[in-house]
Design a protein around this motif. Structure first.
Motif, PDB file in Angstrom:
ATOM      1  N   VAL A 296       0.832  -1.200   0.000  1.00 36.48           N
ATOM      2  CA  VAL A 296       0.000   0.000   0.000  1.00 36.48           C
ATOM      3  C   VAL A 296       0.869   1.253   0.000  1.00 36.48           C
ATOM      4  CG1 VAL A 296      -1.540   1.374   1.463  1.00 36.48           C
ATOM      5  CG2 VAL A 296      -2.049  -1.044   1.036  1.00 36.48           C
TER       6      VAL A 296
ATOM      7  N   ARG B 199       2.226   2.155  -3.299  1.00 37.82           N
ATOM      8  CA  ARG B 199       1.263   2.518  -4.349  1.00 37.82           C
ATOM      9  C   ARG B 199       0.498   3.815  -4.079  1.00 37.82           C
ATOM     10  NH1 ARG B 199       2.508  -2.548  -4.438  1.00 37.82           N
ATOM     11  NH2 ARG B 199       2.433  -3.773  -6.372  1.00 37.82           N
ATOM     12  N   ILE B 200       0.520   4.325  -2.869  1.00 35.67           N
ATOM     13  CA  ILE B 200      -0.208   5.574  -2.599  1.00 35.67           C
ATOM     14  C   ILE B 200       0.698   6.805  -2.695  1.00 35.67           C
ATOM     15  CG2 ILE B 200      -1.892   4.395  -1.143  1.00 35.67           C
ATOM     16  CD1 ILE B 200      -0.474   5.530   1.302  1.00 35.67           C
TER      17      ILE B 200
ATOM     18  N   TRP C 149      -0.261  10.142  -4.534  1.00 34.90           N
ATOM     19  CA  TRP C 149      -1.516  10.770  -4.149  1.00 34.90           C
ATOM     20  C   TRP C 149      -1.436  11.514  -2.819  1.00 34.90           C
ATOM     21  CZ3 TRP C 149      -5.069  10.988  -7.853  1.00 34.90           C
ATOM     22  CH2 TRP C 149      -4.987  10.057  -8.891  1.00 34.90           C
TER      23      TRP C 149
ATOM     24  N   LEU D  31      -7.869   5.177  -0.569  1.00 32.66           N
ATOM     25  CA  LEU D  31      -6.546   4.989  -1.159  1.00 32.66           C
ATOM     26  C   LEU D  31      -5.930   3.668  -0.735  1.00 32.66           C
ATOM     27  CD1 LEU D  31      -4.782   8.479  -0.921  1.00 32.66           C
ATOM     28  CD2 LEU D  31      -5.060   7.102  -2.999  1.00 32.66           C
ATOM     29  N   VAL D  32      -6.030   3.350   0.556  1.00 32.45           N
ATOM     30  CA  VAL D  32      -5.446   2.104   1.052  1.00 32.45           C
ATOM     31  C   VAL D  32      -6.124   0.904   0.406  1.00 32.45           C
ATOM     32  CG1 VAL D  32      -5.156   0.653   3.105  1.00 32.45           C
ATOM     33  CG2 VAL D  32      -4.663   3.107   3.223  1.00 32.45           C
TER      34      VAL D  32
ATOM     35  N   THR E 104      -7.817   0.788  -2.440  1.00 34.53           N
ATOM     36  CA  THR E 104      -7.508   0.757  -3.877  1.00 34.53           C
ATOM     37  C   THR E 104      -6.111   0.211  -4.121  1.00 34.53           C
ATOM     38  OG1 THR E 104      -8.987   2.646  -4.265  1.00 34.53           O
ATOM     39  CG2 THR E 104      -7.305   2.195  -5.945  1.00 34.53           C
ATOM     40  N   ALA E 105      -5.156   0.638  -3.301  1.00 34.63           N
ATOM     41  CA  ALA E 105      -3.776   0.165  -3.461  1.00 34.63           C
ATOM     42  C   ALA E 105      -3.654  -1.320  -3.142  1.00 34.63           C
ATOM     43  CB  ALA E 105      -2.852   0.974  -2.555  1.00 34.63           C
TER      44      ALA E 105
ATOM     45  N   VAL F 107     -10.276   6.467  -6.390  1.00 34.45           N
ATOM     46  CA  VAL F 107     -10.721   5.634  -5.257  1.00 34.45           C
ATOM     47  C   VAL F 107     -12.228   5.395  -5.268  1.00 34.45           C
ATOM     48  CG1 VAL F 107      -8.799   6.423  -3.839  1.00 34.45           C
ATOM     49  CG2 VAL F 107     -10.979   7.607  -3.670  1.00 34.45           C
TER      50      VAL F 107
END
Length: 370
Positions: free
Chosen positions: A141, A144-145, A148, A251-252, A254-255, A311
């Motif tokens: 995570v 990948r965030i 953003w 976000l978490v 989605t990642a 998201v």
């Protein structure tokens, strides 16, 4: 559904002057005397005696999170009043202040080791914790965030003034905070083992006291099975904190889904991320940002909308999409804390009045307590 909790740092101020007061010890003693937060460890001291931190319990529903934030802001205000102070959700003090370091061996070590960098750290953030299933998922995570996170700084910007002057920034707190040698964006780790190796190597240099001084923009929490996102100013309005937490959980999630699907993280260098972070701190939501997908300048509204679209699926699955969309509309109509502070100064011409009004807004949604 992933759990969410937040930590908010509040400024302790004089009710008449609006100047920061070094009374955190008295406020904490008052809370302890009444048994507030004993089970949850709700109130904590911070580096500076002019601050008070609280943490919510982990929840899965954003309505419950809103109640937690309102409740603990109200409790903080009630106990601060016993010490002759008020609380204000301001990420920096608009009025000039010479902060005083909290007692304790750890804080003395930090003050001695880091000098002026530590002395100037009267800055209040909002840290959002989101549950993860493992360190491996958590690091995936974090990788990948990364692009953003500056958008969250822009949304939460609430530190426009510094030592009695307009800083020219929406989030000057983030610029002061990033003076710590371990703060800021990170490289792509690729695995939990690599993450832990990097943390251990940083501590081994002797520059940092321990792993608690790993101040990455996003990190694995030391004591909880969570990813902790640390880029946000404390938000003036409780509703903005809830908006922030909803987007962070989105976000978490989605990642994590992208990791499970085998999608690699975007290969964006730390140098570009630092520029995006600076741009977000400077502009807030009232100027251009760096778009996470292109790393080119774009209007703030376009970038925040892009975050929402990124998201959206996770928000819809959590039942948060409608509330987040409404929150974004309200945010751009009202402004973040930085815009509100500047508008208050234009209306009153008095930074003390700005602080006092922000203290009122901080707890304006809070129920009356007995």
């Amino acid at each position: 559904m992933r759990s969410v909790g937040v930590e908010e740092e509040l400024l302790l101020i004089g009710s008449e002057s609006g100047e920061p007061l070094s009374v955190s010890g008295a406020v904490l003693a008052e809370a302890e005397r009444h048994g507030v937060g004993e089970e949850e460890g709700t109130f904590e001291t911070e580096l500076m005696r002019e601050q008070l931190e609280f943490s919510t319990k982990p929840v899965t529903e954003m309505g419950e999170l809103a109640e937690e934030i309102v409740r603990w802001r109200s409790e903080a205000a009630r106990h601060a009043a016993k010490a002759g102070a008020e609380v204000a959700a301001l990420a920096t003090s608009p009025l000039p202040v010479l902060p005083s370091t909290s007692p304790g061996e750890r804080y003395r070590w930090v003050a001695e080791r880091f000098g002026l960098t530590a002395q100037e750290q009267l800055t209040s953030g909002c840290h959002v914790h989101v549950g993860v299933d493992s360190d491996e998922e958590g690091v995936a995570v974090i990788d990948r965030i990364r692009p953003w996170l500056p958008v969250l700084t822009a949304i939460s910007g609430n530190s426009s003034f510094w030592q009695g002057q307009d800083s020219g920034y929406g989030s000057y707190r983030s610029r002061v905070w990033n003076r710590w040698p371990s703060a800021g964006p990170t490289e792509i780790f690729g695995s939990a083992d690599r993450y832990h190796e990097q943390v251990s190597a940083m501590v081994a240099t002797g520059v940092l006291r321990d792993k608690g001084m790993i101040y990455f923009d996003a990190r694995l929490a030391a004591n909880y099975p969570t990813v902790e996102i640390r880029v946000a100013d404390v938000c003036l309005e409780p509703s903005t904190t809830v908006l922030l937490a909803s987007l962070v959980r989105g976000l978490v999630e989605t990642a994590a889904r992208a990791w499970e699907a085998g999608e690699p993280p975007a290969r964006i260098g730390v140098g570009l991320l630092r520029l995006a972070s600076w741009r977000a701190a400077r502009s807030g939501i009232d100027g251009p940002l760096v778009h996470p997908a292109t790393m080119l300048e774009a209007p703030a509204r376009d970038v925040v909308d892009a975050l929402f679209e990124h998201v959206r699926e996770a928000l819809e699955d959590h039942g948060d999409a409608t509330a987040v969309r409404r929150g974004i509309e309200e945010l751009f109509a009202r402004g973040n804390g930085a815009r509100v502070q500047r508008e208050l100064l234009r209306a009153t011409g008095d930074l003390g009045a700005v602080v006092r009004e922000c203290a009122r807004i901080t707890t304006s949604s809070a129920p009356t307590t007995t």
